[in-house]
Design a protein around this motif. Structure first.
Motif, PDB file in Angstrom:
ATOM      1  N   ASP A 154     -10.100  -3.809  -1.217  1.00 19.17           N
ATOM      2  CA  ASP A 154     -10.100  -3.992  -2.598  1.00 19.17           C
ATOM      3  C   ASP A 154      -8.812  -4.789  -3.517  1.00 19.17           C
ATOM      4  OD1 ASP A 154     -11.601  -2.711  -5.383  1.00 19.17           O
ATOM      5  OD2 ASP A 154      -9.367  -2.769  -5.758  1.00 19.17           O
ATOM      6  N   HIS A 155      -7.709  -4.500  -3.040  1.00 16.78           N
ATOM      7  CA  HIS A 155      -6.392  -5.243  -3.578  1.00 16.78           C
ATOM      8  C   HIS A 155      -5.097  -5.118  -2.639  1.00 16.78           C
ATOM      9  CE1 HIS A 155      -6.061  -1.135  -5.212  1.00 16.78           C
ATOM     10  NE2 HIS A 155      -4.751  -1.250  -5.053  1.00 16.78           N
ATOM     11  N   PHE A 156      -4.221  -6.033  -3.055  1.00 20.00           N
ATOM     12  CA  PHE A 156      -2.869  -5.988  -2.724  1.00 20.00           C
ATOM     13  C   PHE A 156      -2.187  -5.504  -3.923  1.00 20.00           C
ATOM     14  CE2 PHE A 156      -4.078 -10.364  -1.003  1.00 20.00           C
ATOM     15  CZ  PHE A 156      -4.547  -9.958   0.018  1.00 20.00           C
ATOM     16  N   ASN A 157      -0.762  -5.055  -3.595  1.00 19.07           N
ATOM     17  CA  ASN A 157       0.101  -4.530  -4.519  1.00 19.07           C
ATOM     18  C   ASN A 157       1.524  -4.977  -4.305  1.00 19.07           C
ATOM     19  OD1 ASN A 157       2.118  -2.915  -6.273  1.00 19.07           O
ATOM     20  ND2 ASN A 157       0.349  -1.834  -7.056  1.00 19.07           N
ATOM     21  N   GLN A 158       2.093  -5.836  -5.088  1.00 19.69           N
ATOM     22  CA  GLN A 158       3.544  -6.629  -4.718  1.00 19.69           C
ATOM     23  C   GLN A 158       4.553  -5.977  -5.602  1.00 19.69           C
ATOM     24  OE1 GLN A 158       0.777 -10.397  -5.432  1.00 19.69           O
ATOM     25  NE2 GLN A 158       2.789 -10.933  -5.012  1.00 19.69           N
ATOM     26  N   VAL A 199     -10.846  -4.151 -11.395  1.00 19.99           N
ATOM     27  CA  VAL A 199      -9.478  -3.891 -11.995  1.00 19.99           C
ATOM     28  C   VAL A 199      -8.391  -4.873 -11.641  1.00 19.99           C
ATOM     29  CG1 VAL A 199      -7.538  -2.531 -12.568  1.00 19.99           C
ATOM     30  CG2 VAL A 199      -9.898  -1.548 -13.119  1.00 19.99           C
ATOM     31  N   HIS A 200      -8.531  -5.124 -10.160  1.00 21.60           N
ATOM     32  CA  HIS A 200      -7.393  -6.041  -9.627  1.00 21.60           C
ATOM     33  C   HIS A 200      -7.577  -6.678  -8.370  1.00 21.60           C
ATOM     34  CE1 HIS A 200      -5.987  -2.141  -8.697  1.00 21.60           C
ATOM     35  NE2 HIS A 200      -4.686  -2.438  -7.913  1.00 21.60           N
ATOM     36  N   ASP A 201      -7.074  -7.614  -8.016  1.00 21.23           N
ATOM     37  CA  ASP A 201      -7.138  -8.197  -6.663  1.00 21.23           C
ATOM     38  C   ASP A 201      -5.502  -8.204  -6.249  1.00 21.23           C
ATOM     39  OD1 ASP A 201      -9.222 -10.278  -8.005  1.00 21.23           O
ATOM     40  OD2 ASP A 201      -9.463  -9.851  -5.935  1.00 21.23           O
ATOM     41  N   HIS A 213       4.036  -3.622  -1.686  1.00 17.82           N
ATOM     42  CA  HIS A 213       3.882  -2.275  -2.105  1.00 17.82           C
ATOM     43  C   HIS A 213       2.841  -1.700  -1.067  1.00 17.82           C
ATOM     44  CE1 HIS A 213       3.605   1.726  -3.914  1.00 17.82           C
ATOM     45  NE2 HIS A 213       5.103   1.496  -4.404  1.00 17.82           N
ATOM     46  N   HIS A 214       1.807  -2.290  -1.259  1.00 17.97           N
ATOM     47  CA  HIS A 214       0.329  -1.581  -0.378  1.00 17.97           C
ATOM     48  C   HIS A 214      -0.619  -2.469  -0.341  1.00 17.97           C
ATOM     49  CE1 HIS A 214      -0.495  -0.093  -4.347  1.00 17.97           C
ATOM     50  NE2 HIS A 214      -1.642  -0.197  -4.029  1.00 17.97           N
ATOM     51  N   ILE A 215      -1.510  -2.025   0.597  1.00 14.90           N
ATOM     52  CA  ILE A 215      -2.705  -2.813   0.706  1.00 14.90           C
ATOM     53  C   ILE A 215      -3.807  -1.558   0.393  1.00 14.90           C
ATOM     54  CG2 ILE A 215      -2.897  -2.679   3.225  1.00 14.90           C
ATOM     55  CD1 ILE A 215      -4.798  -4.964   3.517  1.00 14.90           C
ATOM     56  N   ALA A 216      -4.901  -2.045  -0.438  1.00 15.00           N
ATOM     57  CA  ALA A 216      -5.798  -1.025  -0.566  1.00 15.00           C
ATOM     58  C   ALA A 216      -7.136  -1.342  -0.027  1.00 15.00           C
ATOM     59  CB  ALA A 216      -6.094  -0.763  -2.001  1.00 15.00           C
ATOM     60  N   PHE A 217      -7.801  -0.308   0.419  1.00 14.68           N
ATOM     61  CA  PHE A 217      -9.286  -0.520   0.662  1.00 14.68           C
ATOM     62  C   PHE A 217     -10.106   0.522   0.119  1.00 14.68           C
ATOM     63  CE2 PHE A 217      -7.096  -2.108   4.568  1.00 14.68           C
ATOM     64  CZ  PHE A 217      -7.949  -3.249   4.983  1.00 14.68           C
ATOM     65  N   LEU A 256      -5.512   7.609  -2.779  1.00 17.97           N
ATOM     66  CA  LEU A 256      -4.657   8.583  -1.598  1.00 17.97           C
ATOM     67  C   LEU A 256      -3.701   7.235  -1.143  1.00 17.97           C
ATOM     68  CD1 LEU A 256      -4.410  10.851   0.423  1.00 17.97           C
ATOM     69  CD2 LEU A 256      -5.736   9.552   1.839  1.00 17.97           C
ATOM     70  N   TYR A 257      -2.643   7.485  -1.043  1.00 17.78           N
ATOM     71  CA  TYR A 257      -1.743   6.722  -0.182  1.00 17.78           C
ATOM     72  C   TYR A 257      -1.172   7.107   1.304  1.00 17.78           C
ATOM     73  CZ  TYR A 257      -1.223   4.415  -4.656  1.00 17.78           C
ATOM     74  OH  TYR A 257      -1.606   3.757  -6.083  1.00 17.78           O
ATOM     75  N   ILE A 258      -1.234   6.473   2.214  1.00 18.81           N
ATOM     76  CA  ILE A 258      -0.781   6.939   3.412  1.00 18.81           C
ATOM     77  C   ILE A 258      -0.065   5.837   3.899  1.00 18.81           C
ATOM     78  CG2 ILE A 258      -2.727   8.546   3.813  1.00 18.81           C
ATOM     79  CD1 ILE A 258      -4.041   6.405   5.272  1.00 18.81           C
ATOM     80  N   VAL A 266      -0.789   2.037   2.978  1.00 16.40           N
ATOM     81  CA  VAL A 266      -2.157   1.708   2.658  1.00 16.40           C
ATOM     82  C   VAL A 266      -2.883   2.750   1.501  1.00 16.40           C
ATOM     83  CG1 VAL A 266      -4.490   1.638   3.808  1.00 16.40           C
ATOM     84  CG2 VAL A 266      -2.181   1.165   5.087  1.00 16.40           C
ATOM     85  N   GLU A 267      -3.556   2.018   0.675  1.00 16.63           N
ATOM     86  CA  GLU A 267      -4.096   3.039  -0.313  1.00 16.63           C
ATOM     87  C   GLU A 267      -5.554   3.068   0.001  1.00 16.63           C
ATOM     88  OE1 GLU A 267      -4.215   1.842  -4.557  1.00 16.63           O
ATOM     89  OE2 GLU A 267      -4.686   3.596  -5.368  1.00 16.63           O
ATOM     90  N   ILE A 268      -6.226   4.187  -0.242  1.00 11.81           N
ATOM     91  CA  ILE A 268      -7.584   4.427  -0.178  1.00 11.81           C
ATOM     92  C   ILE A 268      -8.171   4.712  -1.581  1.00 11.81           C
ATOM     93  CG2 ILE A 268      -9.547   5.513   1.014  1.00 11.81           C
ATOM     94  CD1 ILE A 268      -7.235   4.199   2.956  1.00 11.81           C
TER      95      ILE A 268
END
Ligand code: FE2
Length: 362
Positions: A154-158, A199-201, A213-217, A256-258, A266-268
């Motif tokens: 879904d997205h990255f977070n920087q 909402v975001h890339d 910060h995280h990668i999200a699936f 969820l953040y793990i 990683v965010e789910i």
């Protein structure tokens, strides 16, 4: 005052979406257990140095590369562009910005062809590519579908110290802002930026950076996320659940953040909303609104604000981390400072800090 990145005279590359992240991990076997055995990502290819993983509905070679290395870090945030010519456009764009670039006709990873990597003006390693190997899209392989299936990247977070600077740079690059968090003094704490119609890339989180910060699936449904929590409990790794599950205010997504074995976050994520119209309105949240990061008002754990992964330059060395000098979101909203609210009174003042006025409302 913000030192804005200049707008290049050449056109920005036409970016389709966030496509994959290259992550350096220190123990490939431990990381494989996390991303393959626990999370169920699908192995496209692997060797003794790297594992190429994709989500269930993906048709390109990979969404995540785990590469063995000495320092846990993010080596590339890769975006797919609309045509082969857009890789040339990306190279020209960053050269005009004075950024270091490296072009490889055979790609930087297996499965990906002609690509350019850059050290961008914020210090992040960005990659742009079009040419990529297609693989089986598993969408109807229900024989392989797990209860916690990750279906899309879904997205990255920087993390970056100066969010307005990063926002203007990414807007020049063609991203649009779906949501942001500000205060009444004009300080921006975070911004969510998109190319695809979600909402975001990628998002910019204010803090010491550049860091990942995280990668999200994404999953299909909320219950898939609950299953991941249950599975982590059963495996006695609940200490790797950092935050959630919950419902975001920003994006409205269930989350969820793990944390992986190296501490990469990683965010789910599931069920955000469509943003594809040209006049899609930007939603601005007050940093003092208790529901902006968790719709149910659950507090954000401090580590979520402070911990993040290093990013690498094009030589593979960690980029120096620059401290944020603007106000920190954690400092203004976490703890007993009294500056956060759940409701605003009719006169616009912050209501009681927490909870119902029970006598009046039941
Ligand atoms: Fe996220």
């Amino acid at each position: 005052m913000t030192n804005f990145v200049p707008t290049p005279s050449v056109p920005a590359p036409d970016i389709v979406r966030c496509a994959y992240l290259e992550l350096v991990v220190t123990d490939l076997a431990k990381s494989r257990a996390f991303y393959v055995d626990l999370l169920g990502l699908h192995v496209t290819e692997e060797d003794e140095n790297a594992i190429y993983l994709r989500s269930f509905e993906e048709f390109i070679h990979h969404n995540l590369v785990l590469r063995k290395g000495p320092v846990a870090a993010a080596a590339a945030f890769a975006y797919r562009v609309k045509s082969p010519a857009e890789v040339d456009a990306a190279e020209a764009y960053y050269k005009e910005l004075g950024c270091r670039t490296e072009r490889r006709k055979d790609g930087f990873t297996k499965g990906v062809g002609d690509s350019v990597r850059v050290e961008d003006p914020l210090g992040f390693p960005y990659e742009f590519f079009y040419d990529v190997e297609h693989v089986e899209r598993l969408t109807q392989r229900y024989d392989l579908y797990s209860a916690g299936e990750l279906v899309r990247l879904d997205h990255f977070n920087q993390v970056t110290p100066d969010v307005p600077r990063g926002r203007k740079y990414l807007e020049d690059l063609g991203f649009r802002v779906s949501e942001d968090i500000k205060d009444s003094d004009g300080v921006t704490y975070a911004a969510w930026m998109h190319r695809k119609q979600t909402v975001h890339d990628t998002a910019l989180t204010g803090g010491n950076g550049p860091r990942l910060h995280h990668i999200a699936f994404s999953t299909h449904e909320k219950h898939n996320i609950i299953q991941i929590c249950d599975k982590m409990g059963a495996l006695r790794i609940s200490d790797r659940i950092e935050r959630g599950p919950g419902r975001h205010g920003v994006s409205n997504a269930f989350y969820l953040y793990i944390l992986d074995p190296d501490g990469h976050r990683v965010e789910i994520y599931t069920q955000d909303y469509y943003t594809g119209d040209p006049d899609n309105p930007t939603v601005t949240w007050d940093v003092h609104d208790n529901q902006r990061r968790d719709w149910w008002g659950n507090p954000v754990v401090p580590s979520w604000y402070t911990e993040a992964s290093l990013v690498l330059d094009l030589d593979g060395n960690p980029q120096p981390v620059i401290e944020r000098t603007d106000a920190s979101e954690m400092a203004v909203t976490v703890g007993a400072d009294g500056f956060s609210y759940t409701r605003k009174e009719e006169d616009g003042s912050a209501g009681e800090k927490t909870g119902f006025k029970l006598g009046a409302q039941v």
